[in-house]
Structures are given as C-alpha cells and as structure tokens.
Design an enzyme around this catalytic site. Structure first.
Site, PDB file in Angstrom:
ATOM      1  N   ASP A  79      -3.634  -0.703  -0.987  1.00  0.00           N
ATOM      2  CA  ASP A  79      -4.119   0.676  -1.273  1.00  0.00           C
ATOM      3  C   ASP A  79      -3.205   1.224  -2.413  1.00  0.00           C
ATOM      4  O   ASP A  79      -2.071   0.754  -2.905  1.00  0.00           O
ATOM      5  CB  ASP A  79      -3.923   1.550  -0.100  1.00  0.00           C
ATOM      6  CG  ASP A  79      -2.391   1.737   0.456  1.00  0.00           C
ATOM      7  OD1 ASP A  79      -1.726   0.638   0.674  1.00  0.00           O
ATOM      8  OD2 ASP A  79      -1.835   2.865   0.804  1.00  0.00           O
ATOM      9  N   GLU A 143       0.035   2.165   2.861  1.00  0.00           N
ATOM     10  CA  GLU A 143       1.423   2.254   2.675  1.00  0.00           C
ATOM     11  C   GLU A 143       1.595   3.695   2.000  1.00  0.00           C
ATOM     12  O   GLU A 143       2.759   4.270   1.992  1.00  0.00           O
ATOM     13  CB  GLU A 143       1.732   1.224   1.638  1.00  0.00           C
ATOM     14  CG  GLU A 143       3.363   1.098   1.706  1.00  0.00           C
ATOM     15  CD  GLU A 143       3.840   1.910   0.483  1.00  0.00           C
ATOM     16  OE1 GLU A 143       5.245   2.218   0.850  1.00  0.00           O
ATOM     17  OE2 GLU A 143       3.358   2.549  -0.284  1.00  0.00           O
TER      18      GLU A 143
HETATM   19 ZN   LIG Z   1       4.103   0.522  -3.372  1.00  0.00          ZN
END
Ligand SMILES: [Zn+2]
Length: 393
Positions: A79, A143
């Site tokens: 992501d 994340e």
């Molecule tokens: Zn990162």
C-alpha cells in the site's frame, strides 16, 4: 563483461516489476490486486502461498522451505499514501523514467524494495547453490494507515501455526544520502495522551472564587517536560512533546473552566507502554482531583542488538560492506514501523531499504542505480543467510 551483463539483467527485471507495481493505485487499505499478483510471482518461484483478508485488508504469507535451518522473512507493504495528481510532474500511478530516475507513488516507500527483493529472490533460486532454512515473504496492504489489519494479523497467523521467525528484514526506505548508508535495528515506541483538566470558571477579578484550569495546565506541561528517562540507552533517547494546549474560553475576563493538554511520547526500548502510563500518572498525582488522562495510539518499541550468536545485524552490515565498501550507520530513528509486530525477544529485526528523501511527497522518485544497489544488497543478504555450509560448491 559478465558482471556488466548481470547488472543489465538485474536492472531490467527489478525495473519492470516496479513499473507493474506502481501502475496499481494501491492506496491504503486497497491493494489493487497486488497481493494476488505477488502471490502468483512467488508461486512461480516455488513458494507456497496463502492470502487472507481481514476487514477489507489483504495479506500474504508465502513460504519456501529448503531444508532444516533458520527462518528468514522479508516483510513489506504494497500500500501507498495518496497522491495529489495536481502536484506531480508525471502521473503518480505510472512509473515514468526521466534521466535514469523512476518517478511514481511508492517507488521508494516501498514498492522499489519489493521489486528489488523479488528480483533478488529469483536470482537466488536460479543459482545452483544448495540452500538451507526457510524463506518467508510477508506482505500487507495496511501499513500506511492504522496497521491494525496488516502485519499484526500476519504475525498472529504465524504464531497460531507455531512459527517464530528467526530473522526479519523489513524493506522500508532507511537510507539517507546513498543506498545502504543507514539501517535500523529498532524503532522507538509511541503513545499519545490527552489530559483533561477541570477547574472552576469565574470573573478574572475574583480569582479566589475560581480554579484556573489554564494555570494547572501550565504546571502539568512543566512536569511533563521535566521528566527524566533513566532507563534510556546511550544510543536511544525518550522524548516527550506537548502537541497542543486548548481552553474553553478566548475572552480576557473569564477564568477558564477546562483545559486540555495533548502530548506524545516516543520512548526507548528500556520502557513499555504500561511503564510510560504509570510514570506519567504518578508524576501528575498531586492534580488527580482536577484531571484525567485518555491514552491512545500505543505502539511498542523493538530493538535488535548485535550481541547474539550469528547476529542478523552483523550479517546485514557485512552484506552492505561487500556491496558499498562502507559500514552503515545503525540507528532507531524515524516513526513507528511494522517491525514492531515481530518483536518477541527472539526474532532479530533489521530495516534496510532505499533512500527516504522523497517518500510521501509529490514526485516521489528512485534512481535506477539505487534500485540496482538495493537489489545487490538484498541478494548478498539472501546468499549469506541461506548458504548451506556443507555445500562444497
Ligand atoms: Zn513504508
């Protein structure tokens, strides 16, 4: 000549993979199909893959066991943070090469690291060497957000299966001015607090009939800023920053009834969240009738030392020396990272990746030479970790 050919093929493989990854607009928590794309690539290389979805977040566990021996995991995220097209010179979701530099959202944080590691994995597996141990690839698409449904869930799944990783390489961009100059062997913990102070309002001319919440707030801020962190280590310091002080009034003739002090603590691995909470609440005990603290966004620290036998930190340092002819600076700087989810007293966690000078910015970019360099470093780490000492070749 052979080395040159080798470099060209490394370059084209990692660049091509990176271009494909950038073209998927995988803004957190959406993976834009990349978790399955990566699963397919890894299956072609002989990995067993499992992908699973938690609360709309896709995660991947891929595993290849060579033989008895220690386990290594590459941890990464597909992501990326959003990109405002108006601020970019090129399309952020097309990897555009200008003067040997690749532009695109996520090229450094951290699709470049994933492309380099995939290419390095291919080279490792195509060599005739006998390998030992087990190789995991652990990827998430959560994340850059709250990270509740990403690596945390992957580590829980591994735990349920009785797996504890021995060495984990997190591919976050850690380098500063050249690839391999800085790596991280830990990150500080983080916790935020909101102190709600209750006073008694009244006319400023009659303070004896009031309790001034702003005055209490001033004393609270002074206490917070004077805290001594005796459990810090020489190389990792705890810092507390007040991030806001607000009151209920903005006129000049009323004593404020309430005040709020917000703060965040970045703490060394000498502490855990509970100790930070207990220490701060104890320091404010004399105001306990006038205040309460709401705690939030707690993230534990992690720290990997070089003091263990066959320390992974030393292996990574040696790989960097081989590829760059210089030792890296090792530190725990920066914000929190997914590395914290692997912390368990056994797993040795090191973060090593490309430069972070353009991450989360418009026109995020990665020189092709940096992509080649990080792939060389990753390949050297893989060779040295999985090398079977009994292999005569
Ligand atoms: Zn990162």
């Amino acid at each position: 000549m052979q080395e040159r050919n080798n470099q060209i093929s490394l370059q084209s493989t990692a660049t091509r993979i990176l271009q494909e990854l950038v073209e998927a607009p995988s803004v957190t928590p959406c993976d834009s199909g990349l978790i399955i794309t990566m699963a397919r690539y890894l299956e072609e290389l002989g990995f067993e893959t499992t992908w699973f979805e938690v609360n709309g977040v896709r995660n991947l566990i891929a595993k290849q066991c060579f033989s008895e021996g220690p386990s290594f995991a590459f941890s990464g995220h597909v992501d990326v943070v959003p990109a405002e097209k108006a601020h970019w010179h090129t399309d952020p979701f097309k990897a555009t090469v200008v003067d040997e530099v690749i532009y695109g959202r996520g090229v450094s944080d951290m699709k470049g690291g994933i492309a380099a590691m995939l290419s390095a994995t291919r080279v490792l597996l195509s060599s005739a060497e006998k390998l030992k141990g087990t190789f995991y690839w652990l990827l998430t698409s959560d994340e850059e957000g709250e990270a509740e449904y990403g690596t945390k869930q992957i580590v829980e799944r591994l735990g349920e299966a009785g797996v504890t990783i021995d060495a984990c390489l997190v591919g976050e961009p850690t380098s500063h001015t050249r690839v391999g100059d800085v790596i991280r062997n830990g990150r500080r913990g983080s916790i935020s607090g909101a102190i709600k102070i209750a006073g008694k309002a009244g006319h400023v001319a009659y303070p004896e009939q009031t309790v001034n919440a702003a005055h209490i707030a001033g004393k609270v801020v002074a206490i917070l800023c004077d805290l001594a962190w005796s459990k810090d280590q020489p190389d990792v310091k705890t810092t507390l920053q007040v991030t806001g002080v607000t009151t209920t009034t903005d006129v000049d003739n009323i004593v404020p009834e309430a005040c709020q002090v917000n703060f965040n603590v970045r703490y060394s691995h000498g502490y855990c969240n509970q100790e930070i909470i207990a220490m701060i609440e104890r320091s404010l005990a004399s105001f306990k009738d006038n205040l309460s603290v709401d705690w939030s966004r707690a993230c534990n620290p992690y720290y990997t030392s070089a003091d263990t036998e066959h320390a992974f930190l030393n292996l990574v340092e040696d790989a960097i020396v081989q590829c760059t002819a210089r030792y890296p600076i090792v530190n725990t700087a920066g914000g929190t990272s997914d590395g914290r989810f692997f912390a368990n007293g056994h797993t040795q966690i090191i973060e090593c990746g490309v430069k972070n000078d353009t991450i989360h910015q418009a026109n995020e970019c990665l020189p092709i030479n940096d992509l080649i360099k990080i792939e060389q470093i990753y390949l050297t780490i893989l060779h040295s970790f999985f090398k079977d000492d009994n292999d005569p070749s």
